[in-house]
Design a protein around this motif. Sequence first.
Motif, PDB file in Angstrom:
ATOM      1  N   SER A 277     -44.411 -30.188   3.546  1.00 29.05           N
ATOM      2  CA  SER A 277     -45.028 -30.775   2.350  1.00 29.05           C
ATOM      3  C   SER A 277     -46.404 -30.179   2.119  1.00 29.05           C
ATOM      4  CB  SER A 277     -45.134 -32.298   2.513  1.00 29.05           C
ATOM      5  OG  SER A 277     -45.883 -32.634   3.660  1.00 29.05           O
ATOM      6  N   ASN A 278     -46.780 -30.072   0.839  1.00 29.54           N
ATOM      7  CA  ASN A 278     -48.110 -29.576   0.520  1.00 29.54           C
ATOM      8  C   ASN A 278     -49.121 -30.723   0.560  1.00 29.54           C
ATOM      9  OD1 ASN A 278     -47.870 -31.003  -1.927  1.00 29.54           O
ATOM     10  ND2 ASN A 278     -47.034 -29.224  -2.992  1.00 29.54           N
ATOM     11  N   THR A 287     -42.739 -37.594   8.939  1.00 30.76           N
ATOM     12  CA  THR A 287     -41.304 -37.318   9.029  1.00 30.76           C
ATOM     13  C   THR A 287     -41.152 -35.908   9.572  1.00 30.76           C
ATOM     14  OG1 THR A 287     -40.823 -38.750   7.133  1.00 30.76           O
ATOM     15  CG2 THR A 287     -39.138 -37.150   7.764  1.00 30.76           C
ATOM     16  N   LEU A 288     -40.661 -35.794  10.806  1.00 34.20           N
ATOM     17  CA  LEU A 288     -40.494 -34.495  11.452  1.00 34.20           C
ATOM     18  C   LEU A 288     -39.022 -34.292  11.789  1.00 34.20           C
ATOM     19  CD1 LEU A 288     -41.524 -31.899  12.770  1.00 34.20           C
ATOM     20  CD2 LEU A 288     -41.984 -33.216  14.851  1.00 34.20           C
ATOM     21  N   LEU A 289     -38.401 -33.341  11.122  1.00 39.06           N
ATOM     22  CA  LEU A 289     -37.030 -32.944  11.434  1.00 39.06           C
ATOM     23  C   LEU A 289     -37.123 -31.657  12.242  1.00 39.06           C
ATOM     24  CD1 LEU A 289     -35.373 -33.478   7.916  1.00 39.06           C
ATOM     25  CD2 LEU A 289     -35.834 -35.160   9.704  1.00 39.06           C
ATOM     26  N   THR A 312     -56.896 -32.149   8.057  1.00 42.32           N
ATOM     27  CA  THR A 312     -57.948 -31.586   7.200  1.00 42.32           C
ATOM     28  C   THR A 312     -57.511 -31.471   5.742  1.00 42.32           C
ATOM     29  OG1 THR A 312     -57.205 -29.355   7.752  1.00 42.32           O
ATOM     30  CG2 THR A 312     -58.940 -30.295   9.126  1.00 42.32           C
ATOM     31  N   PHE A 313     -56.226 -31.661   5.461  1.00 40.05           N
ATOM     32  CA  PHE A 313     -55.714 -31.500   4.099  1.00 40.05           C
ATOM     33  C   PHE A 313     -55.352 -32.829   3.437  1.00 40.05           C
ATOM     34  CE2 PHE A 313     -54.917 -27.480   6.191  1.00 40.05           C
ATOM     35  CZ  PHE A 313     -55.252 -26.540   5.239  1.00 40.05           C
ATOM     36  N   LEU A 314     -54.991 -33.835   4.220  1.00 38.88           N
ATOM     37  CA  LEU A 314     -54.529 -35.103   3.665  1.00 38.88           C
ATOM     38  C   LEU A 314     -55.609 -36.162   3.751  1.00 38.88           C
ATOM     39  CD1 LEU A 314     -50.909 -35.302   5.166  1.00 38.88           C
ATOM     40  CD2 LEU A 314     -51.646 -34.344   2.981  1.00 38.88           C
ATOM     41  N   ARG A 319     -49.740 -38.823   6.124  1.00 34.60           N
ATOM     42  CA  ARG A 319     -48.864 -38.111   7.053  1.00 34.60           C
ATOM     43  C   ARG A 319     -47.918 -37.196   6.265  1.00 34.60           C
ATOM     44  NH1 ARG A 319     -52.226 -39.806   9.812  1.00 34.60           N
ATOM     45  NH2 ARG A 319     -52.083 -41.080  11.717  1.00 34.60           N
ATOM     46  N   PRO A 320     -47.503 -36.071   6.874  1.00 35.78           N
ATOM     47  CA  PRO A 320     -46.698 -35.077   6.140  1.00 35.78           C
ATOM     48  C   PRO A 320     -45.197 -35.260   6.354  1.00 35.78           C
ATOM     49  CG  PRO A 320     -47.424 -34.131   8.208  1.00 35.78           C
ATOM     50  CD  PRO A 320     -47.959 -35.546   8.178  1.00 35.78           C
TER      51      PRO A 320
END
Length: 734
Positions: A277-278, A287-289, A312-314, A319-320
């Motif tokens: 995800s951006n 969510t980690l697959l 540093t981005f979110l 969470r990504p």
Amino acid sequence: MAEEMDIVPPSPRGTKRKGDDNLPLPAPRRIKALAQDVVNKIAAGEIIVAPENALKELIENAVDAGSTSLEVVIKEGGLKLLQITDNGHGIDKEDLAILCERFTTSKLKAFEDLSSIGTYGFRGEALASISHIAHLSVTTRTKESSCAWRAQYSDGKFVSPKPGQNAEPKPIAGRGGTQITVEDLFYNVPSRRRAFRSASEEYAKILDMVARYAVHCAGVSFSCKKHGASTADISVPTAAGTLDRIRQIHKATVANELVTLNAENERWGFKCEGWISNANYSAKRTTLLLFINHRSVESSVIKKAIEQTYATFLPKGGRPFVYLSLDIEPARVDVNVHPTKREVHFLNEDEIIAIICDEIRNSLSKVDTSRSFMTQSLLSNQPKVPFAIPVKQTAPGLSTPTLTSERSDPRPPPTTATKKRNENSLVRTDASARKITSMLQSHPSADGATNEDEEMDYEFTKKEPTSCRLTSVKELRAQVRDAMHNELTDIISTHTFVGIVDEQKRIAAIQGGVKLFLVDYGMLCNEYFYQVGLTDFANYGSYRFNPPLPLQDLLKVAAEQEQRNAGDSADEVDWDDVVDSVQQQLIDRRALLAEYFSLEITEEGELCSIPLLVKGYTPSMAKLPQFLLRLGPYVDWDSEKECFQSLLRELASFYVPESLPRPPSMPQDESGKGKGKVTEEDPEIAARREKVRKALENVIFPACKARLVATQGLLKGVMEVANLKGLYRVFERC
């Protein structure tokens, strides 16, 4: 005085303590080999911890067998039934005898083969373990076989389906591939079975497991559903790509914000592909697959490193979503470190993770030069309202929305669903049917034409605003706040009205940002007018009829419509009794209706006024008789809260623009080309159509933009049909 005694604890086995000289030593226990049945059950308990573990083993076996289609059926969270059907190579009849014995496999011959293993399974313990703790049956057919074979197993051996019958496999009709049915999982391990909290929780874990492999296994279709269900909870076609699989399982809100990830290093012997995800996507949980050599595994080290990279981005707490597929040289991976194969160990773990995180950081820096943020405007004098509502300039002619902590927003999801009306009852098709206009004074227009609104003689009045302190109304407003959907509220509060798509199905098109949506404006208006009714409770304006309308005649018009719609069953109802009963109900409660709803009815049964919710918009008076008739059976008059809620829902339904037939179109020939002339539309229908279009564009949608709080229930009436970002990609390919 009694003599005190020292209590000496017993000595450990094999030692003597002072005072133990006269005590015999316990005999040492002999070491014995456990019974094979006990050994098998212990091993099965380590490998099959829960239904999801059994399913994981079966999915991996099916994919190893070259399957391109997997169908999973679950009952009671997999404890009662777990069935998987594939179209793979099948199992030879000669191999069925040892199929469920431990350490029987077609994928491994020597221990050294583990260093180059390329399949999911290798130990040959899955089916053996299942057969020791469940009732297992296998139906299989190979390409060369003329029929399918079914065998049932218990404790690794054949068992007969009924006492006295042969336990050997039975020939039956069947398609190519294998179907494995697991019933009564952990039936002989009651302590393990009692440990499961609920069937729904286990089913959710199974869906998560199926979803992981459905995303990863390209070229394989997946479906998963509950036993007896008509639709599947997961359904992915064979031809779907990875991104399309993510879109179908994790929805478009995730898929639209994903970018590709590729990393490779010959020194450390790995290659990584995936979708991440951006910076515009953020969730509460990661969510980690994660797949290593195509095996679904978990790694707290990789997960923590990825979360630190995204930090540093979110925004804080964000969470990504990450899907990673790592191909590592088999000689560098130890796959035999966990009974359920949930974890694997591989060489140079730190170096490989560092390279992946660097690539994630670079990918995010490249694509996210532009960021999107959800914004909301705060309302003044609203310190206690738990959410902020976007406030827009109210369109001319609309009452200004004033929401205070006491008169907070509108609308809860109804506890009882509003029954869908027959569309024929909203458009008169019988010219001989009695109309409400026969009770209203006629005021022809300049060209001699008349319509229902011009014929209605009324005057608008507005009462002095009062503060509503009723607990029931406050609770209804709180329900709306609790049901608010932030993203949809933001879309509607910033939308641009595009136009009407279908007046019969009441569909309109709006633009929100770079996306185009189709909206069920019937649902939207119903929710908006319900919220207006809650917000302005007991402070409505009113339409006053001059002269007043006879209530009984209005109810009879509605009863005649119901009779026509009911068909043959209409004779079972005494409609005169229904009319008299509803009329008496409304007359008896005229004080409540007048005080809170500006609905004035005289003791003699004359309707003097109806409530005005939005200035500048008049509801269709053709719906007035039906509205009054429904106030009898569809309003709960016995409970204050339910009474207000159901009455406001009926009032909102009355205010929803009427459904109109589609305008006549040009006839077409066999080739689809138009020919001839367009049939002229009935002038009355055309006038009503124009009125609805103007009301929607100039009054209702601007009002929704200014003060509607979109609830969860409205999601069913909104569909995204176009996205500018997606269109750009199409144009680039062209």
